[in-house]
Structures are given as structure tokens and as C-alpha cells.
Design a protein around this motif. Structure first.
Motif, mmCIF file in Angstrom:
data_model
loop_
_atom_site.group_PDB
_atom_site.id
_atom_site.type_symbol
_atom_site.label_atom_id
_atom_site.label_comp_id
_atom_site.label_asym_id
_atom_site.label_seq_id
_atom_site.Cartn_x
_atom_site.Cartn_y
_atom_site.Cartn_z
ATOM 1 N N THR A 31 8.567 3.507 13.477
ATOM 2 C CA THR A 31 9.041 3.639 12.097
ATOM 3 C C THR A 31 10.102 4.724 11.904
ATOM 4 N N ILE A 32 10.355 5.546 12.911
ATOM 5 C CA ILE A 32 11.240 6.688 12.688
ATOM 6 C C ILE A 32 12.675 6.248 12.401
ATOM 7 N N TRP A 33 13.125 5.128 12.979
ATOM 8 C CA TRP A 33 14.495 4.683 12.749
ATOM 9 C C TRP A 33 14.700 4.273 11.295
ATOM 10 N N ARG A 34 13.771 3.466 10.778
ATOM 11 C CA ARG A 34 13.879 3.038 9.380
ATOM 12 C C ARG A 34 13.698 4.231 8.440
ATOM 13 N N TYR A 35 12.836 5.153 8.797
ATOM 14 C CA TYR A 35 12.622 6.372 8.009
ATOM 15 C C TYR A 35 13.926 7.160 7.895
ATOM 16 N N LEU A 36 14.631 7.300 9.014
ATOM 17 C CA LEU A 36 15.913 8.013 8.999
ATOM 18 C C LEU A 36 16.955 7.272 8.167
ATOM 19 N N GLN A 37 16.935 5.953 8.211
ATOM 20 C CA GLN A 37 17.879 5.180 7.409
ATOM 21 C C GLN A 37 17.650 5.397 5.914
ATOM 22 N N ILE A 38 16.401 5.467 5.521
ATOM 23 C CA ILE A 38 16.074 5.724 4.105
ATOM 24 C C ILE A 38 16.588 7.092 3.688
ATOM 25 N N LEU A 39 16.546 8.053 4.618
ATOM 26 C CA LEU A 39 17.043 9.399 4.339
ATOM 27 C C LEU A 39 18.554 9.523 4.546
ATOM 28 N N ILE A 94 6.342 15.116 4.754
ATOM 29 C CA ILE A 94 7.092 15.494 3.552
ATOM 30 C C ILE A 94 8.446 14.797 3.547
ATOM 31 N N GLY A 95 9.218 14.957 4.601
ATOM 32 C CA GLY A 95 10.450 14.210 4.817
ATOM 33 C C GLY A 95 11.438 14.185 3.668
ATOM 34 N N TYR A 96 11.757 15.332 3.098
ATOM 35 C CA TYR A 96 12.725 15.357 2.003
ATOM 36 C C TYR A 96 14.133 15.006 2.482
ATOM 37 N N SER A 97 14.474 15.364 3.698
ATOM 38 C CA SER A 97 15.822 15.144 4.202
ATOM 39 C C SER A 97 15.784 14.850 5.690
ATOM 40 N N LYS A 98 16.917 14.347 6.202
ATOM 41 C CA LYS A 98 17.004 14.049 7.628
ATOM 42 C C LYS A 98 16.886 15.308 8.464
ATOM 43 N N TRP A 99 17.310 16.455 7.908
ATOM 44 C CA TRP A 99 17.231 17.709 8.654
ATOM 45 C C TRP A 99 15.794 18.204 8.758
ATOM 46 N N LEU A 158 0.188 -0.395 5.534
ATOM 47 C CA LEU A 158 -0.288 -0.869 4.226
ATOM 48 C C LEU A 158 -0.379 0.246 3.191
ATOM 49 N N CYS A 159 -0.166 1.493 3.604
ATOM 50 C CA CYS A 159 -0.273 2.631 2.685
ATOM 51 C C CYS A 159 0.850 2.584 1.650
ATOM 52 N N ASP A 160 0.482 2.786 0.403
ATOM 53 C CA ASP A 160 1.471 2.822 -0.680
ATOM 54 C C ASP A 160 0.843 3.503 -1.896
ATOM 55 N N PHE A 161 0.773 4.853 -1.853
ATOM 56 C CA PHE A 161 0.183 5.604 -2.962
ATOM 57 C C PHE A 161 0.760 7.004 -2.962
ATOM 58 N N LYS A 162 0.352 7.775 -3.951
ATOM 59 C CA LYS A 162 0.840 9.146 -4.115
ATOM 60 C C LYS A 162 -0.257 10.132 -3.729
ATOM 61 N N LEU A 163 0.136 11.207 -3.053
ATOM 62 C CA LEU A 163 -0.764 12.305 -2.733
ATOM 63 C C LEU A 163 -0.147 13.556 -3.339
ATOM 64 N N GLY A 164 -0.505 13.823 -4.595
ATOM 65 C CA GLY A 164 0.175 14.893 -5.334
ATOM 66 C C GLY A 164 1.623 14.503 -5.547
ATOM 67 N N PRO A 165 2.542 15.368 -5.196
ATOM 68 C CA PRO A 165 3.965 15.045 -5.376
ATOM 69 C C PRO A 165 4.556 14.216 -4.227
ATOM 70 N N PHE A 166 3.742 13.922 -3.215
ATOM 71 C CA PHE A 166 4.265 13.261 -2.016
ATOM 72 C C PHE A 166 3.906 11.777 -2.009
ATOM 73 N N ALA A 167 4.855 10.979 -1.574
ATOM 74 C CA ALA A 167 4.638 9.539 -1.440
ATOM 75 C C ALA A 167 4.062 9.239 -0.066
ATOM 76 N N VAL A 168 3.010 8.437 -0.058
ATOM 77 C CA VAL A 168 2.405 7.991 1.199
ATOM 78 C C VAL A 168 2.726 6.520 1.371
ATOM 79 N N ASN A 169 3.617 6.229 2.304
ATOM 80 C CA ASN A 169 3.993 4.844 2.582
ATOM 81 C C ASN A 169 4.005 4.623 4.091
ATOM 82 N N LYS A 170 4.494 3.462 4.506
ATOM 83 C CA LYS A 170 4.417 3.138 5.932
ATOM 84 C C LYS A 170 5.324 4.020 6.782
ATOM 85 N N TYR A 171 6.249 4.749 6.152
ATOM 86 C CA TYR A 171 7.131 5.644 6.905
ATOM 87 C C TYR A 171 6.602 7.078 6.952
ATOM 88 N N THR A 172 5.982 7.533 5.878
ATOM 89 C CA THR A 172 5.467 8.908 5.842
ATOM 90 C C THR A 172 4.021 9.007 6.323
#
Length: 450
Positions: A31-39, A94-99, A158-172
Motif C-alpha cells: 500500500t505504500i505506493w498508493r499512500y505516497l500518491q495520495i500525499l 499519521i502521514g500528514y505529508s510525504k516527508w 476494510l478499515c474506514d473510520f476515525k480515531l480522534g483526528p486521524f483517519a484509519v483507512n487501508k493506507y494508514t
């Protein structure tokens, strides 16, 4: 609890740690490639992200090794290094940015650097004749993690929910999942890991003298000459107390009179480090090559590749346990020679039948034979060169030596994909170099160990 029971539980805990490292690789890689594309990361960030982990492990491995050699402790080092795994995977989540994503792999890689301390501990805690079997079992644990890791992706996607301010999805979700697993492992280490005494100190003076006599008969089993002279100077009537104090004085500074040139520039050590580099360079290069080939010739999608990698994992695990059985009956140098011959045969097969297949298509059976042969040789080379390396380097600085060995391997895992990535359409060049390296190390091995 007796030392034998503590030793067994500690080995099982180490196996669990290696399994988790395999699971981490298996759940993040898809999933890291698609995760980077989103960022909105450029394509080259994929290579940076995958190499960052190896780079930080490469740099920190010798440091952890020096720490373990000086302190003679492993448990505290594992607990400390796992904190980097926990922090790095949480940053990945957390993954706020590619860096931040790139930094997360750098931080997690620091935790992997403790592998040098673990291999140093295993060397000090095993007899030479059982060492290869233990190493094979530990390496098989990582392969088991690579095998079961994709199963976790079935529910993580299949994860798709919020954990506080963070999104939990198939990439995070792989980040927070591994963060939780490494946190649980901390409790396992606290309860099931001990700094058991070195195997030589459990039997007292007699065992040490017997072991030294065996080492004098087989030079590859020895440590450095100064330590040998020290053991020979021990009189049979010397008291256990005075001997213990002498050993304490010797181990207070294991790097006294230590010389990097004398330790690592000997022929057999150079050959084994080269074998480590070539094995991992070829392995990662072939891993990089396989996916484009399956897409080009067989139109494999995610399911086809997953099944292929699953079958490959089963073969490698079976190979490690076969080598574990074989190592108790055959010398390590023979196992290494067999592995190099198999790997060379695999490269020749790929050069002849895969680089330019007859007709328009590449037969699936031809491809399967090439992959099978390459994976078949991997456990032979991996286990035997680690075992031999532990025997031709000094035991008192084994952590640092294993750190150097793993750093050489880390460099190979960085350069291998870079070499293969640009040559997927020029397989003759790519495989030709790999075969040349294998032939070189095979000839060098014959000169160093035969």
C-alpha cells in the motif's frame, strides 16, 4: 527458572521479533505506493521510502553491536530499539505529508538495527555445531511473517473510520496495526527474554578448555589469537573464582587491542561479507524484476502476484528448515558451496530461457523453474554464511561484527532494486552481472575454505 529454560524462551521471543519484522514488510509494501500518491509524492519517493528503512538499519547496526559487546546485555537493547519501531509506525499512521512518511521509515529502520545485537547474542549463546540450525530457525520466522502478513491486509483494507483526528483507512491502518503489535511485543520481551550467560560460562573452566581444544583443531571455529593464548594459559588447578575475575577483566573492554584491519580484512571474512552482499543484491534485484515480468507475460494482477509470493514463502520456509536439518550433518562450507551452485544454475537458466523466450510468449513452466531454483539456493547461502561468519570473527566483539555484516547486507538491499529497476527491459545485462558476481564468489569461496 533454569538457564536452559530461559535460553529457550529467549530464542522463541527472538523468533517472534523476526516474524514481526516480516509482517511489517508484508503489510506496508502493498500500500505504500498508493499512500505516497495520495500525499502527492513524486514517483522516486517510492524508492526513497523503501530504501530509508534499510539505510537507517545499515547505519545503526554497528552502533547497537558495540553497545551489546560492551554491556553484554541484549534485553535492554531490544526494548530500546522497539521504541523506534513503535514511533516510526505511528508516524506512518499519521502521514500528514510525504516527508513525514519518509521520516517514519527512517525511524522504524533504527529499530531494525538491533538485529546485530541479537545475532551477537545468538552466537554467544550457542555452540558452534548447533549455531547454523538456530540461525536457520530464526530466519525462517521472518519468512513466516512475510507469508502471513498478506492475510492481515485482508481486514486492514476494510478499515474506514476515525480515531480522534486521524483517519484509519487501508493506507494508514498498517501503521497503527504494527504500532500496536510492537507495543505488545514489548511486554513479551519483558516477560520472556533474559540475558542468559554465554554458553561457554555455563560449564566453567572445563568446557572452555574443551571448546578451545576443538577450536585449535578447526581454525574456522576460533576467535582471535590473543583470546586463544589466554585460554591456553589457564591451568587446570586454577580456581573458578580467579578465572571468573580474569574473564571479567577481559570482557570489561572487549575492544582492547581490537583492529578492524586484522578482523575484517582476512580472506575468509572478506569472502563471507562479499557473499552476504551478492546474495541480498541478487535476491532484491530478482524481487524487483519478477512483478514486471508476470505482468508482461502472464497478466498477473494483485491476486496472481499474492498467490505467487505465498507459494514462494512456503518454499523458502521449507528450505530453511531443510538447511537446519542438513547443517547438523554437513559442514557449513559445503552448504555454502551447494547454495552458490544452485543460485548460479538459476541465473544461467534465466539467461538462457527467460531473457529471450522462444516464440512470442514465455512459458509459465519455464518461469516457475527459474524462480524455484533461485529461491531454493537462498536458504543454503543465507544460513551458512552467517554461521561461518560467526565462527571466523572474534566472539567477544560479535555484536559489532554482526552489525558490519548486516550493514553490508543493507547496502545490497538498497543497490539491488536500483540496479534491476532500470534494467527490466535489458535482462541480459542485469542477469549477466548477477551471474558474474556469483561465479566470482564461488571461486573465492573455494580458495578461502577448501
Amino acid at each position: 527458572m533454569e538457564n536452559h529454560q530461559k535460553r529457550t524462551l529467549t530464542f522463541l521471543t527472538i523468533g517472534l521479533i523476526f516474524m514481526l519484522s516480516g509482517i511489517e514488510y508484508a503489510v506496508i509494501l502493498p500500500t505504500i505506493w498508493r499512500y505516497l500518491q495520495i500525499l502527492e509524492a513524486p514517483p522516486y519517493f517510492l524508492g526513497l521510502g523503501l530504501s530509508a528503512f534499510s539505510l537507517s538499519a545499515l547505519l545503526t547496526g554497528p552502533l547497537f553491536g558495540v553497545w551489546s559487546d560492551r554491556s553484554k546485555t541484549t534485553k535492554s537493547i531490544i526494548l530500546f530499539s522497539n521504541l523506534f519501531e513503535i514511533a516510526g509506525n505511528f508516524m506512518y499512521f499519521i502521514g500528514y505529508s510525504k516527508w513525514l512518511l519518509l521520516c517514519s521509515r527512517l525511524v522504524a529502520g533504527v529499530g531494525a538495527g538491533a538485529g546485530s545485537s541479537i545475532f551477537g547474542f545468538l552466537t554467544r549463546s550457542t555452540l558452534p555445531e548447533e549455531r547454523a540450525g538456530i540461525f536457520a530457525a530464526i530466519m525462517a520466522c521472518r519468512q513466516a511473517g512475510l507469508l502471513v502478513g498478506p492475510a492481515f491486509n485482508l481486514f486492514l483494507r476494510l478499515c474506514d473510520f476515525k480515531l480522534g483526528p486521524f483517519a484509519v483507512n487501508k493506507y494508514t491502518s498498517p501503521g497503527i496495526f504494527m504500532c500496536l503489535l510492537w507495543t505488545l511485543v514489548q511486554f513479551v520481551v519483558l516477560a520472556g527474554c533474559w540475558d542468559v550467560p554465554p554458553i561457554s560460562s555455563q560449564g566453567g573452566v572445563v568446557l572452555l578448555e574443551m571448546k578451545q581444544e576443538e577450536e585449535e583443531e578447526a581454525p574456522l571455529m576460533g576467535s582471535d589469537e590473543e583470546e586463544a593464548r589466554t585460554y591456553r594459559a589457564v591451568d587446570s588447578d586454577q580456581s573458578e573464582t580467579s578465572f571468573a575475575s580474569q574473564r571479567a577483566h577481559e570482557t570489561s573492554n572487549p575492544f582492547k587491542n581490537f583492529s578492524i584491519s586484522n578482523e575484517f580484512l582476512r580472506e575468509e571474512v572478506v569472502v563471507l561479507l562479499t557473499a552476504q552482499f551478492i546474495t541480498l543484491f541478487n535476491q532484491t534485484a530478482l524481487e524487483t524484476m519478477v512483478t514486471p515480468l508476470t505482468q508482461r507475460y502472464f497478466s498477473f494482477g494483485e491476486l496472481g502476484n499474492s498467490l505467487m509470493y505465498g507459494l514462494c514463502g512456503v518454499e523458502v520456509i521449507t528450505g530453511f528448515f531443510f538447511v537446519r536439518w542438513l547443517s547438523s550433518r554437513v559442514a557449513d562450507r559445503v552448504v555454502l558451496a551447494a547454495g552458490l551452485v544452485i543460485c548460479s544454475t538459476a541465473c544461467i537458466w534465466c539467461l538462457v530461457f527467460i531473457c529471450k523466450p522462444r516464440g512470442a510468449d514465455l512459458p509459465l513452466s519455464t518461469f516457475i523453474v527459474g524462480v524455484f531454483l533461485q529461491l531454493l539456493g537462498l536458504p543454503f547461502v543465507a544460513v551458512s554464511q552467517v554461521s561461518l561468519f560467526s565462527k571466523v570473527t572474534a566472539e567477544k566483539t560479535q555484536g559489532f561484527s554482526q552489525g558490519v555484516r548486516r550493514s553490508v547486507g543493507g547496502l545490497a538491499t538498497i543497490l539491488g532494486p536500483l540496479w534491476a529497476g532500470g534494467l527490466t527491459n535489458n535482462l541480459y545485462i542485469m542477469l549477466g552481472l548477477m551471474l558474474a558476481l556469483l561465479v566470482m564468489i564461488t571461486v573465492s569461496r573455494a580458495g578461502a575454505f577448501d
